[in-house]
Design a protein around this motif. Structure first.
Motif, PDB file in Angstrom:
ATOM      1  N   PHE A  66      14.552  -9.570  43.944  1.00 53.18           N
ATOM      2  CA  PHE A  66      13.832  -8.413  43.409  1.00 53.18           C
ATOM      3  C   PHE A  66      13.039  -7.732  44.526  1.00 53.18           C
ATOM      4  N   GLU A  67      12.886  -6.435  44.422  1.00 53.02           N
ATOM      5  CA  GLU A  67      11.933  -5.672  45.234  1.00 53.02           C
ATOM      6  C   GLU A  67      10.774  -5.357  44.290  1.00 53.02           C
ATOM      7  N   ARG A  68       9.787  -6.232  44.231  1.00 52.59           N
ATOM      8  CA  ARG A  68       8.835  -6.223  43.116  1.00 52.59           C
ATOM      9  C   ARG A  68       7.829  -5.077  43.141  1.00 52.59           C
ATOM     10  N   ASN A  69       7.840  -4.289  44.194  1.00 53.09           N
ATOM     11  CA  ASN A  69       6.959  -3.114  44.193  1.00 53.09           C
ATOM     12  C   ASN A  69       7.652  -1.882  43.611  1.00 53.09           C
ATOM     13  N   LEU A  70       8.885  -2.045  43.105  1.00 59.56           N
ATOM     14  CA  LEU A  70       9.618  -0.941  42.487  1.00 59.56           C
ATOM     15  C   LEU A  70       9.899  -1.252  41.026  1.00 59.56           C
TER      16      LEU A  70
END
Length: 307
Positions: free
Chosen positions: A148-152
Motif C-alpha cells: 500500500f501507499e498509505r498516504n493516498l
C-alpha cells in the motif's frame, strides 16, 4: 490405488480429457500415476529422491506423472541453464508454469504509489520477462504490485496499479505472455489481498495478458469460502497454486479439503473446455526421501476423485 489407462476401452474420451487437463499418461505413457489435473512441482521438492541435478529432478517428476513445472526464480538463472531446462521439458512433454517477473513490483517499488521510477522498473521487468518466456516456452509470469501507499486514498492507489498494469500488458500482449496477479497473505502491508479485488483490477486493465493467479493457500488465510470465490472470479483466473493451511505444505496436512477443490476445478474446466496448471508452491511436510514419497501419495489421494 494407482489408476491405469485402458487405451482400447476409452481412448476417445480420454483423449479429450488429456486436452483439457494435460493427462500424465498422454505426456508420458510410462508415468507411475495418471493425474486428472496438471500439477506442477518446483525444483528442490524431490531432491532427496532425484539428486541435485535439475535435469534429473525433471525426469523424476515426469516419471511420477507430473506434467508441468513452475520455477519462481527462472529469470535469475543463467541463459544456458534456462535453455537446458526448456530442452529437457520439451523432450519429457512437460509444460512450463509460472516464473516471477523480476522486480515486477514489491515493497521497494510499489505500483500503488504511481511514481514513474517505480513504473519504469516494472516495465523493464516485463520486457526482460518476454525474452525469458520465449526461451523457456512459458505462458505465465507472476506479478505482485507491492505494498500500500498509505498516504493516498485507496481508489487512487487502485487507479495507479491499473495504469501500470495496462502498460505492462501492452508489452506482454505482443508475445502472448500473461502476467498473473497474485493476492498474498504474507503481510498486511501488501496492496493486493483478495480475489475479488484482483478480479476488479483485471477487469479494469482489460487485457488478455493480465489475469488472476488464485493461490488457494493465501486465499484460505485472507478470505476463505474458497470454491465460491473461485466461481465468482473464474473468468479472470488463469492459474492456480496450492498449499495447505496452516503451514503451507502439501494437501492433506492442514484444514483445506483439496480433493473437493480439485474435483470442482476439474469438473468446471471440463464443461468449459479450459485447462489450468496447478502450481505446487509449498514445502514438504515430512523430511527426506520418505517425506517426498508421502507428498506424492498425498497428491494421488487428493486427485483420486471420481469423474
Amino acid at each position: 490405488m494407482m489408476r491405469r489407462r485402458n487405451f482400447v476401452k476409452s481412448s476417445l474420451g480420454l483423449a479429450g480429457a488429456a486436452t483439457l487437463v494435460g493427462s500424465s499418461a498422454a505426456a508420458n505413457p510410462t508415468a507411475k500415476f495418471d493425474y486428472h489435473l496438471k500439477y506442477a512441482p518446483h525444483f528442490g521438492m524431490f531432491k532427496n529422491s532425484a539428486g541435485n541435478d535439475l535435469i534429473d529432478q525433471l525426469k523424476f517428476m515426469a516419471d511420477q506423472g507430473f506434467t508441468a513445472l513452475e520455477d519462481n526464480g527462472m529469470m535469475k538463472r543463467p541463459v544456458e541453464e534456462q535453455e537446458r531446462i526448456a530442452k529437457e521439458m520439451s523432450r519429457l512433454g512437460m509444460e512450463m508454469g509460472v516464473f516471477v517477473i523480476d522486480k515486477g513490483g514489491n515493497g521497494a517499488n510499489t505500483l500503488a504509489a504511481g511514481k514513474q521510477e517505480y513504473i519504469d522498473i516494472f516495465l523493464d521487468g516485463c520486457r526482460r520477462a518476454v525474452e525469458v518466456g520465449k526461451r523457456v516456452n512459458a505462458k505465465w509470469a507472476t506479478v505482485v504490485p507491492g505494498d500500500f501507499e498509505r498516504n493516498l486514498p485507496i481508489g487512487v492507489q487502485t487507479g495507479n496499479v491499473i495504469d501500470a498494469l495496462r502498460r505492462g500488458s501492452e508489452i506482454l500482449e505482443k508475445s502472448g505472455l500473461v502476467m498473473v496477479l497474485e493476492p498474498l497473505s504474507d503481510s498486511p502491508n501488501l496492496f493486493l489481498r483478495t480475489s475479488d479485488q484482483t478480479y476488479e483490477i483485471c477487469r479494469g486493465v482489460n487485457s488478455p495478458s493480465c489475469k488472476i493467479l488464485f493461490d488457494i493457500y493465501h486465499m484460505q488465510k485472507n478470505e476463505g469460502h474458497i470454491i465460491p470465490h473461485i466461481d465468482w472470479t473464474w473468468s479472470e483466473i488463469d492459474y492456480f497454486q496450492i498449499g495447505d493451511n496452516p503451514g503451507r505444505k502439501e494437501p492433506t496436512t492442514g484444514e483445506i479439503n483439496y480433493k473437493n477443490i480439485f474435483k470442482h476445478i476439474y469438473d468446471r474446466s471440463k464443461k468449459e473446455n479450459k485447462s489450468f496448471i496447478m502450481g505446487m508452491e509449498h514445502g514438504n511436510f515430512y523430511p527426506g526421501k520418505e517425506g517426498e514419497m508421502k507428498l506424492i501419495k498425498a497428491y494421488q489421494e487428493s486427485d483420486g476423485f471420481s469423474v
